[in-house]
Each structure stands twice: as C-alpha cells, then as structure tokens.
Scaffold this motif. Structure first.
Motif, mmCIF file in Angstrom:
data_model
loop_
_atom_site.group_PDB
_atom_site.id
_atom_site.type_symbol
_atom_site.label_atom_id
_atom_site.label_comp_id
_atom_site.label_asym_id
_atom_site.label_seq_id
_atom_site.Cartn_x
_atom_site.Cartn_y
_atom_site.Cartn_z
ATOM 1 N N TRP A 78 29.786 13.377 -1.118
ATOM 2 C CA TRP A 78 29.010 12.997 -2.303
ATOM 3 C C TRP A 78 29.909 12.337 -3.345
ATOM 4 C CZ3 TRP A 78 29.554 14.824 -7.334
ATOM 5 C CH2 TRP A 78 28.527 14.492 -8.219
ATOM 6 N N ARG A 79 31.064 12.905 -3.596
ATOM 7 C CA ARG A 79 31.991 12.334 -4.584
ATOM 8 C C ARG A 79 32.454 10.937 -4.182
ATOM 9 N NH1 ARG A 79 35.015 15.948 -8.108
ATOM 10 N NH2 ARG A 79 36.795 14.558 -7.831
ATOM 11 N N ALA A 80 32.613 10.714 -2.879
ATOM 12 C CA ALA A 80 33.149 9.440 -2.410
ATOM 13 C C ALA A 80 32.106 8.334 -2.321
ATOM 14 C CB ALA A 80 33.787 9.637 -1.026
ATOM 15 N N ASP A 81 30.846 8.674 -2.497
ATOM 16 C CA ASP A 81 29.756 7.721 -2.276
ATOM 17 C C ASP A 81 29.320 7.082 -3.589
ATOM 18 O OD1 ASP A 81 27.620 6.273 -1.408
ATOM 19 O OD2 ASP A 81 26.387 7.983 -0.827
ATOM 20 N N PRO A 82 29.514 5.784 -3.774
ATOM 21 C CA PRO A 82 29.083 5.140 -5.033
ATOM 22 C C PRO A 82 27.572 5.131 -5.204
ATOM 23 C CG PRO A 82 29.868 3.503 -3.450
ATOM 24 C CD PRO A 82 30.195 4.843 -2.870
ATOM 25 N N PRO A 85 23.402 10.495 -5.363
ATOM 26 C CA PRO A 85 22.435 10.934 -6.380
ATOM 27 C C PRO A 85 23.163 11.506 -7.594
ATOM 28 C CG PRO A 85 22.524 12.499 -4.566
ATOM 29 C CD PRO A 85 23.353 11.326 -4.153
ATOM 30 N N ALA A 86 22.480 11.486 -8.725
ATOM 31 C CA ALA A 86 23.104 11.983 -9.954
ATOM 32 C C ALA A 86 23.422 13.468 -9.853
ATOM 33 C CB ALA A 86 22.190 11.713 -11.154
ATOM 34 N N ARG A 87 22.571 14.220 -9.160
ATOM 35 C CA ARG A 87 22.765 15.659 -9.031
ATOM 36 C C ARG A 87 22.583 16.074 -7.577
ATOM 37 N NH1 ARG A 87 22.762 18.702 -13.572
ATOM 38 N NH2 ARG A 87 21.927 20.515 -12.508
ATOM 39 N N LEU A 118 38.869 20.671 -4.782
ATOM 40 C CA LEU A 118 37.520 21.205 -4.586
ATOM 41 C C LEU A 118 37.578 22.683 -4.243
ATOM 42 C CD1 LEU A 118 35.719 18.366 -2.582
ATOM 43 C CD2 LEU A 118 35.996 18.633 -5.053
ATOM 44 N N SER A 119 38.496 23.052 -3.350
ATOM 45 C CA SER A 119 38.640 24.457 -2.979
ATOM 46 C C SER A 119 39.004 25.306 -4.183
ATOM 47 C CB SER A 119 39.704 24.608 -1.892
ATOM 48 O OG SER A 119 40.018 25.971 -1.686
ATOM 49 N N HIS A 140 31.666 19.322 -13.199
ATOM 50 C CA HIS A 140 31.093 19.034 -14.523
ATOM 51 C C HIS A 140 29.572 19.197 -14.536
ATOM 52 C CE1 HIS A 140 35.050 17.544 -15.604
ATOM 53 N NE2 HIS A 140 35.029 16.752 -14.552
ATOM 54 N N GLY A 141 29.073 20.110 -13.713
ATOM 55 C CA GLY A 141 27.648 20.404 -13.697
ATOM 56 C C GLY A 141 26.817 19.483 -12.831
ATOM 57 N N ARG A 142 27.456 18.501 -12.209
ATOM 58 C CA ARG A 142 26.684 17.553 -11.392
ATOM 59 C C ARG A 142 26.360 18.116 -10.012
ATOM 60 N NH1 ARG A 142 30.429 12.417 -11.414
ATOM 61 N NH2 ARG A 142 31.889 14.075 -10.784
ATOM 62 N N VAL A 143 27.124 19.117 -9.578
ATOM 63 C CA VAL A 143 26.884 19.771 -8.289
ATOM 64 C C VAL A 143 26.484 21.215 -8.561
ATOM 65 C CG1 VAL A 143 27.927 20.542 -6.127
ATOM 66 C CG2 VAL A 143 28.486 18.281 -7.061
ATOM 67 N N SER A 144 25.343 21.589 -8.049
ATOM 68 C CA SER A 144 24.812 22.940 -8.251
ATOM 69 C C SER A 144 24.844 23.671 -6.912
ATOM 70 C CB SER A 144 23.382 22.856 -8.787
ATOM 71 O OG SER A 144 22.751 24.104 -8.742
ATOM 72 N N LEU A 145 25.607 24.759 -6.868
ATOM 73 C CA LEU A 145 25.661 25.601 -5.673
ATOM 74 C C LEU A 145 24.926 26.900 -5.967
ATOM 75 C CD1 LEU A 145 26.651 26.468 -2.862
ATOM 76 C CD2 LEU A 145 28.818 27.152 -3.932
ATOM 77 N N THR A 146 23.838 27.130 -5.260
ATOM 78 C CA THR A 146 23.069 28.361 -5.415
ATOM 79 C C THR A 146 23.318 29.232 -4.194
ATOM 80 O OG1 THR A 146 21.378 27.150 -6.646
ATOM 81 C CG2 THR A 146 20.802 29.345 -5.880
ATOM 82 N N LEU A 147 24.080 30.306 -4.402
ATOM 83 C CA LEU A 147 24.411 31.231 -3.330
ATOM 84 C C LEU A 147 23.375 32.343 -3.269
ATOM 85 C CD1 LEU A 147 28.234 31.557 -3.958
ATOM 86 C CD2 LEU A 147 27.177 30.446 -1.980
#
Length: 631
Positions: A78-82, A85-87, A118-119, A140-147
């Motif tokens: 996701w980070r590498a893809d221009p 998606p925003a989130r 990342l780790s 910075h809040g752009r990736v949401s991980l729901t465990l």
C-alpha cells in the motif's frame, strides 16, 4: 459471564528455521518463504494492488494474524503504490496472539531491513493480550488495524462493516477445522462488499464447497512453492454497497473533550469541520478540570461497561503517546476496597486471568508503596492507568485537526432543523443562521437534549465539585506531607500533583462540597491533610445505565418496540449524530468514542463489537421505554 483469558502463542521453531505452533502441530508459513507466500497467495490472489487503485478506502479481513506477515506485506504494498486508497482498513482475528516482545524477535529474524520501520511501529502499538476488539491507528492514522483477539466463531459475528478482500489464512483445515467451517463462511458472506474477493492457500474440498454454498464463485490457481494449487474467489451473492460520503462537511457542537475528539477524528478522514461552542474558548466546562483519571473498569461478570471501558482505555493508551503537547502521566491507579467483602470480590476478579500489566490485586503494604502514602487497605492496581490534564487533551486534539477545523466560540445555538436539502441548520435566539452542513454532531453535554425531540436523548446533568490540594514541590509554601505517586480511588479519586496541585473529587455541588471532598480523602488516606486551596464546579452529564451515547440519533417518531432488540434497524434522523453522556469517565470514553462515531459517519468497519455498539446507541433508551410500555 466472567472474562475469558487469552492464551498467548509460544515461540517455537522447526529445525529449518520456520516458526511453528505446538498447539496445532503446524508451521506459521510456507517453508518457501512467508513474505513471498503473502504476495502470491493473498495479494495476487485478491488481485491487489490493482483492485484498490483510486479507491477512497479499502477493507481487508484476515483469519489468523499469526506473525503479521500478511499484514506487513499488504501495508508495504500500500505504501509503495501511488494509486493507493487514502485509507486502508485491515481486520484480523487471532485466538493465540504473540506478545509484543516475541513478535519483535520473530520479525528481526524473518524480515529484511525494508520492513524494520513497519515492524517497529506495529510492535510498539501491539496491545496487551486481552480478549476483544483492538483498533490500532498506524502510518499517521492512514492504516487502521482492527485486531479481534479471541475465537473467530465468537468475534466475527460481532464485526460490523463491509469487507473488500478476504485473506483465509490460519493453520491447515486438518489441523484447525474450527477456522474452516460453515459458521465462518456465513460470516464472510454477511461481511462481503459487492464483488468482494478472497484467496487462500488451501484447496480442500470442504472449504471450496462451503464458500460456494455461501455466495462465492471460486477457482483454482497455481499455488505457491510446493503447494500445487490455491483458491481464489469472488462474491457473487447479493450485497449492498456502503459508499463513502460525497460531501465531507460537518458541524460539531461543543468544544470539550467529546467535541474536540470528534473534530479530530473527522478531520483525519478529510472532513471540513466547523466547531461551535457557547463558551469563550475550548475546555471551559468539565473538560477544564486541573487533572482527571484514565483507568478502566472491571467487574465479576465482565459486563458491558467493563468491556467497553477496557477497549476504550487500551485505545487511549495506544494514542496518547503520540502527542508531545499533551500533559499526562502513566503513574498507575489504585482502586481501594471499601470493606472485606469488596476485597474478596476484587481478588476474585484478578483470578479471572487478566495480564498483570493490566490488573493486579495488592495488599495494603504494596498499595502504600505504590501510592507513596500510608494506606490501611489494599485493592486493585492498574499499572498502565494514570492522570491527564483535560485542557491539554482538548488542545492536542484541536491541534491535530489542523487547517480542516474552523472554531467559533461564544456562540449559543437556540434551535436546529433540517432543510429541504437534508442539511442541518443551526440558529441563534434571534433566528439568525449560524452554520449549516449535511452532518451535525451534538457533543455539547446535557444541553444536547434541549435541541432534540422530547425523550430522544435522556441525559442527566450531574453537577460536581473538584477540590485542589497543595501538596507538591515548586510551590511558594509546599506541604511537608508525603506526595501521592499514583492515582488513588475509592468513593472518590485523588491524583498525583500536577504543578504542585492534586485533585480530589468529586462531591455534589453545594456549600458543603469542599468539606465532603476532604471527608472522602480522609476515608482513603486517613490522617493525610494537605491544605485545601481551591476548586471548581463542573457538570458531568450521564445516562441511567452509566454508558455514553455514541452514534446516529434515532427518530423517536418512527421507533417501535421491536427496535429495542434490533437497534441497528432503528430509524434515524439523517446526518444527526451525538457523542455524549460521558459521566465521570470522559477521559476514558472520548478517544475510542470519537473513532466509533467517525467510522459510523464514514460507513467504515467499526472498532467495537456489535453488542457494544448497541450498548451505546443513542436510541436505546427510547426503544426500551417503548418496549416496556408495549408501544
């Protein structure tokens, strides 16, 4: 029912250097490489990153977080893809989570330097091993991980949201059949967005037939490594799309903790927010107290309040370290037993199996050592709890919102109404239009009830008085008495000194309130009498079930008794939401409450179990009252 503790994963290795689970007698990833397997099976199997290109948001759900390799690989892609998606929303279930230290060890051994950052961010945010939902905000809040920590059969039915891609991972069906059964296939179909995809490394016939029976068209593709084939599929059943809002403009009414938290969460999602406040600045009511307490709640039966407070407390812990301007301290908190019966109840709660970093039972000697004051009784010790200055939290949240936020202070709203276009309009007492937007969030404490139809939001104001004690160094006349090192709670709360002043509270407002606070203090710390140097009154609007009200406001005119048991089907006033009813626990409820609210407004995957979302639903009181009356 009592809390069900988690069993954490044990770090084991096969001779070939592959992480191994003795519980399932299986490896965590292919011997041909975990990262390569993640790319081939789960990303490519779901046609990623192509499918998320140009999207506003994209949601992925995984069965079996394991080492986190699928998540880290997806995050990196996701980070590498221009065209990303925003989130990015990533949901993952794990019954046997690793502790953070073991996960860091695994990553250091298995991952290259390109994953180091990342780790490190993931491991730093990794929660204590406590059952339930955990919302982590990364990048910075752009990736949401729901465990979802616990049993997938219990937790996936509690997930609310739509999923665009499924990673069906976990140990092999022959080793872990519970993770590959009809109950879960049914949940995948319930959660699937239109044209959702899935991928898995197994081609077991029962898995293929089960997915097809629940609306997925599946096909075999070339497998990874020594596995000849894998499955990929697409949801062809009926589903209703949850689309992001087309117009991201909102009014938030109230500039205390609730309003500031709501504004910050919406601004983080690209909303333009008008914040209106009747006072001349933010944090002038209950959010203006000198210091407050952040701690969870526990109970013998792990009731709704305890579960919600645990999730909210852990979410706050996750977020608070990110704001340098915030004034807070993780000093721990004691909850002293009031009598022998309560001491026994506390001891029974700790025997339910909570991690000691979360909760311990301590005797009077240990309690005195932790508090730095002589205490006659022991109780519960929350090592991660602490104090916060509420004005600094409000300030930090407003700063985070940045240029997306426009504040307007000294404004009194006399009435609200929806116009023909569905926009909410706010008027003053002379009928002048103050603001309008398609979404309105009422975060203005008990005053919110005045603006809504009668009985729609039954909030009760609870005026309290908090006293200030002169106890710390750095004052002109410092007290010679010992200084509390931790928060102490019993029938009141006492904070460690902040700028030399400790807070004791809170008694009901009145002339006798300061003396009442001192009596509460003496009951906690007998004979400890620092000078009383001031205090302030504050209103704490609460609800009759002592839970907050968060979410879309119900349309009381259309409610029926049947909605008491199906609140998600209750009719709503379009575009009208509330974040309110915090009572004495505003510092605990605010951040997760705002994340829930913003997720509901955006139509995202929710950060809480369906049962807890219903427990804070603003329509619960009116629906239950109708049910009691029979319509």
């Amino acid at each position: 029912m009592a809390y069900t503790p988690l069993t954490t994963a044990r770090l084991d290795w096969q001779e070939q250097g592959i992480p191994y689970s003795a519980v399932f007698d299986d490896v965590y990833h292919s011997g041909d490489g975990g990262l390569a397997q993640a790319h081939h099976v789960f990303l490519a199997g779901n046609d990623l990153p192509a499918r998320w290109a140009g999207r506003e948001r994209f949601s992925i759900a995984e069965t079996g977080f394991g080492l986190g390799l699928n998540f880290l690989t997806t995050w990196q892609a996701w980070r590498a893809d221009p065209a990303r998606p925003a989130r990015l929303h990533f949901v993952s279930v794990e019954k046997y989570p690793f502790v953070a230290a073991d996960m860091a060890t695994l990553h250091a051994r298995l991952l290259g330097p390109e994953f180091a950052a990342l780790s490190a961010e993931l491991c730093a945010a990794w929660p204590l091993p406590l059952a339930g939902f955990h919302r982590l905000l990364l990048d910075h809040g752009r990736v949401s991980l729901t465990l979802l920590l616990g049993d997938a059969l219990t937790l996936l039915p509690q997930l609310v949201g739509q999923i665009d891609a499924f990673y069906l991972d976990g140990f092999a069906p022959a080793k872990n059949p519970d993770l590959w059964n009809e109950q879960l296939f049914r949940q995948f179909a319930r959660l699937a967005a239109p044209a959702a995809t899935l991928a898995t490394y197994t081609v077991a016939g029962a898995v293929r037939r089960g997915l097809e029976a629940h609306g997925f068209a599946v096909e075999k593709r070339d497998g990874f490594g020594r596995k000849r084939q894998m499955l990929a599929g697409r949801f062809v059943g009926r589903g209703k799309a949850s689309l992001p809002p087309t117009e991201r403009r909102c009014i938030v009414l109230g500039a205390g903790m609730a309003g500031a938290a709501a504004a910050e969460r919406l601004a983080a999602r690209g909303w333009q927010v008008d914040l209106l406040e009747r006072e001349t600045g933010p944090a002038r009511a209950a959010s203006g107290n000198h210091a407050g307490v952040l701690r969870p709640v526990v109970s013998n039966d792990d009731n709704l309040q305890a579960r919600l407070a645990r999730a909210a407390f852990l979410h706050a812990q996750h977020r608070l370290d990110g704001w340098p301007q915030l004034r807070w301290g993780r000093c721990g908190a004691l909850q002293l037993a009031r009598d022998e019966a309560e001491a026994e109840r506390f001891a029974a709660i700790t025997r339910q199996g909570f991690p000691t970093d979360y909760l311990q039972s301590v005797d009077s000697q240990r309690a005195s050592e932790l508090a730095g004051l002589p205490l006659a009784v022991g109780g519960l010790w929350f090592a991660q709890a602490g104090w916060i200055t509420p004005p600094s939290l409000v300030s930090a949240l407003l700063d985070q919102a940045g240029a997306a936020l426009r504040c307007c202070y000294g404004v009194t709203v006399a009435r609200i109404e929806a116009d023909a276009a569905g926009h909410w309009q706010l008027f003053d007492d002379k009928g002048h239009l103050l603001a309008q937007a398609p979404v309105l969030v009422l975060a203005n404490a008990a005053d919110a009830a005045r603006l809504l139809p009668a009985g729609n939001l039954p909030l009760a104001s609870d005026p309290r008085h908090v006293s200030l004690l002169e106890v710390g160094a750095g004052l002109q006349n410092p007290s010679p008495l010992a200084t509390p090192r931790s928060v102490i709670c019993r029938s009141a709360y006492l904070t460690p000194p902040v700028d030399g002043l400790s807070c004791i509270g809170s008694s009901r407002v009145g002339q006798a309130a300061p003396a009442s606070n001192l009596a509460l203090l003496d009951a906690m710390v007998p004979g400890w009498t620092p000078p009383l140097v001031g205090g302030r009154d504050c209103a704490r609007p609460g609800t009759r079930d002592r839970l907050p009200v968060i979410g879309p406001v119900a349309d009381s005119r259309l409610l029926r008794p049947k909605h008491a048991g199906s609140l998600h089907l209750a009719p709503r006033l379009p575009g009208l939401y509330t974040l309110n009813g915090f009572g004495a626990r505003g510092l605990t409820w605010a951040l997760l409450g705002a994340e829930l609210l913003a997720s509901q407004i955006e139509g995202e995957v929710l950060p809480l179990e369906r049962e807890l979302v219903a427990a804070v639903d603003p329509g619960r009181f009116a629906a239950k009252d109708l049910e009691r009356r029979g319509g």
